[in-house]
Design an enzyme around this catalytic site. Structure first.
Site, PDB file in Angstrom:
ATOM      1  N   GLY A   1       0.840  -1.208   0.000  1.00  0.00           N
ATOM      2  CA  GLY A   1       0.000   0.000   0.000  1.00  0.00           C
ATOM      3  C   GLY A   1       0.866   1.244   0.000  1.00  0.00           C
ATOM      4  O   GLY A   1       2.049   1.176  -0.342  1.00  0.00           O
ATOM      5  N   ASN A   2       0.275   2.368   0.359  1.00  0.00           N
ATOM      6  CA  ASN A   2       1.059   3.609   0.453  1.00  0.00           C
ATOM      7  C   ASN A   2       0.426   4.521   1.511  1.00  0.00           C
ATOM      8  O   ASN A   2      -0.555   4.155   2.141  1.00  0.00           O
ATOM      9  CB  ASN A   2       1.170   4.289  -0.919  1.00  0.00           C
ATOM     10  CG  ASN A   2      -0.198   4.636  -1.473  1.00  0.00           C
ATOM     11  OD1 ASN A   2      -0.912   5.453  -0.912  1.00  0.00           O
ATOM     12  ND2 ASN A   2      -0.576   3.990  -2.581  1.00  0.00           N
ATOM     13  N   TYR A   3       0.996   5.711   1.679  1.00  0.00           N
ATOM     14  CA  TYR A   3       0.622   6.576   2.797  1.00  0.00           C
ATOM     15  C   TYR A   3      -0.571   7.488   2.525  1.00  0.00           C
ATOM     16  O   TYR A   3      -0.870   8.364   3.334  1.00  0.00           O
ATOM     17  CB  TYR A   3       1.808   7.460   3.197  1.00  0.00           C
ATOM     18  CG  TYR A   3       3.003   6.694   3.689  1.00  0.00           C
ATOM     19  CD1 TYR A   3       2.954   6.006   4.888  1.00  0.00           C
ATOM     20  CD2 TYR A   3       4.190   6.666   2.950  1.00  0.00           C
ATOM     21  CE1 TYR A   3       4.054   5.289   5.351  1.00  0.00           C
ATOM     22  CE2 TYR A   3       5.289   5.964   3.409  1.00  0.00           C
ATOM     23  CZ  TYR A   3       5.219   5.281   4.604  1.00  0.00           C
ATOM     24  OH  TYR A   3       6.300   4.585   5.055  1.00  0.00           O
TER      25      TYR A   3
ATOM     26  N   ALA B   1      -3.858   7.400  -4.920  1.00  0.00           N
ATOM     27  CA  ALA B   1      -2.479   6.920  -5.075  1.00  0.00           C
ATOM     28  C   ALA B   1      -2.585   5.411  -5.291  1.00  0.00           C
ATOM     29  O   ALA B   1      -2.765   4.644  -4.335  1.00  0.00           O
ATOM     30  CB  ALA B   1      -1.676   7.249  -3.834  1.00  0.00           C
TER      31      ALA B   1
END
Ligand code: PMT
Length: 396
Positions: free
Chosen positions: A208-210, A276
């Site tokens: 995943g990402n932030y 994102a």
């Protein structure tokens, strides 16, 4: 137009304060939720009891309640409001607002207000005509405030001239016209993506990402407030929205997001791709937790995820607009312009992790908008809500 709107009614100390009672009644009747903030001298003209009874809320006047010590947050009030109306605005309050003299709750609330501010001056004709008042009103206009010009007529001094506070009915009409003009996306269908995507490795792990979703949700709220019907395809985030006209479709992976976007976009006038999205996903999902003791160090083979913006760019028809984001760490401009062209976008919004306060997780962002016709519009660091407004103002 005023139904459900949060309005701060600021009352300063002038004889026209008696008209604020009618203004308050009319605003409440029109469906607005009104919080009255009154200056200490305003209370000499009209009692908080009357105002509280009509608004259904305690009137705010001091920084804290004397007996309980309860603090009244002018910052929270400023964020809560959809509009602030100061009626009457005396020469003294106008001077304080113009020059940032924050010595009472009304002025501090004004200085913290994020919403549009409407100022209805009321004073004697000589005060109104004085160069200092004129200069202060010009200053307030230059800050983006709306001045509801006073009418001519008989004043409290019995002199005839300009200085009578505009009638409450006219102030309500002014506000309604303002909110109507904000509905510039009425009837439009808009697709927005927000948040990260999670690409499952096993039942407990993912790639995943932030992304927090804050930027995408702020855009969705701005667009919905301007009258559009919004489909918000959201990756896993902890934030929510209460703004009406937003249909939130929760997804987890890039493939799920792709599927929902392909379904929604053909019926949309505009698509804004703020999510994102993970570029890669594990080639295989392991359906039991990978164990370090048993399985050793796993090798996770990745496959490419669909490029959602690019696939919408391919099916985009005349009359549809598609906007992308570019989150960069280096060669920002060339990378952003390359994505704009490659994905057949109309605009791309660059935010860079090189800029403090920009990008993932923050409440602020700093963007530059690039258009397909070579436009380049940079903006300063702002809250994500203000950034959302800049984006929509620019693209429409
Ligand atoms: O959510 P926040 O915490 O508020 O943070 C906001 C944000 C930083 C996530 C947001 O402002 C932002 O920059 N979003 C795009 C992030 C990104 O993935 O950028 P990119 O340069 O990798 O992608 C370019 C564009 O293609 C984006 O519009 C992206 O949505 C889209 N894309 C990317 C990959 C992919 N497989 N499919 C896509 O559609």
């Amino acid at each position: 137009m005023l139904k459900g709107k949060h309005i701060i009614l600021g009352i300063s100390g002038g004889i026209a304060a008696y008209k604020s009672v009618s203004l308050l009644r009319l605003l409440v009747k029109a469906g607005a939720e009104v919080q009255v903030v009154i200056t200490p001298s305003g209370k000499e003209f009209i009692t908080p009891v009357t105002l509280s009874a009509l608004s259904g809320k305690p009137v705010v006047s001091e920084f804290f309640t004397a007996n309980s010590g309860e603090w009244h947050s002018h910052v929270d009030l400023g964020l809560w409001a959809d509009a602030m109306v100061i009626a009457p605005a005396t020469a003294s309050s106008i001077a304080k607002m113009a020059n940032g003299v924050a010595d009472n709750m009304l002025i501090t609330t004004y200085l913290s207000a994020k919403a549009p501010v409407f100022i209805a001056p009321a004073m004697d004709l000589d005060m109104m005509a004085h160069p200092s008042t004129k200069r202060n009103i010009e200053l307030l206009k230059s800050y983006g405030n709306h001045i509801i010009e006073p009418a001519e007529g008989e004043l409290a001094s019995h002199l005839i001239g300009k200085g009578r506070m505009e009638e409450p009915e006219e102030i309500v009409k002014y506000l309604s016209r303002f909110f109507a003009s904000q509905q510039d996306l009425k009837g439009q269908n808009v697709l927005i993506t927000a948040g990260p995507t999670y690409e499952k490795i096993d039942p407990v792990r993912f790639i995943g990402n932030y992304s927090s979703g804050k930027m995408g949700y702020a855009i969705a709220e701005e667009v919905a407030r301007r009258g559009a019907n919004v489909t918000l395809v959201s990756g896993p985030v902890s934030i929510t929205t209460k703004v009406p006209n937003i249909n939130v479709i929760k997804v987890e992976s890039a493939r799920e997001m792709h599927e929902q976007c392909l379904k929604a976009f053909p019926n949309c006038n505009l698509g804004i791709m703020c999510a994102a999205i993970a570029d890669y996903a594990p080639a295989e999902y392991v359906d039991a937790k990978i164990k370090r003791e048993k399985d050793g160090i796993p090798v996770i083979k990745l496959i490419k995820n669909p490029d959602i913006a690019a696939s919408l760019g391919q099916i985009k028809k005349d009359g549809q607009k598609l906007i992308g984001f570019a989150l960069e760490t280096n060669n920002e401009e060339s990378n952003a312009v390359d994505k704009l062209k490659r994905k057949n976008l109309d605009y791309i919004i660059l935010n860079s992790l090189q800029d403090d306060g920009a990008g993932f997780g923050t409440d602020t962002n700093k963007i530059t908008i690039y258009g397909k016709n070579g436009e380049k519009i940079p903006f300063g660091l702002k809250t994500k809500s203000a950034v959302a407004k800049d984006i929509i103002d620019t693209i429409i």
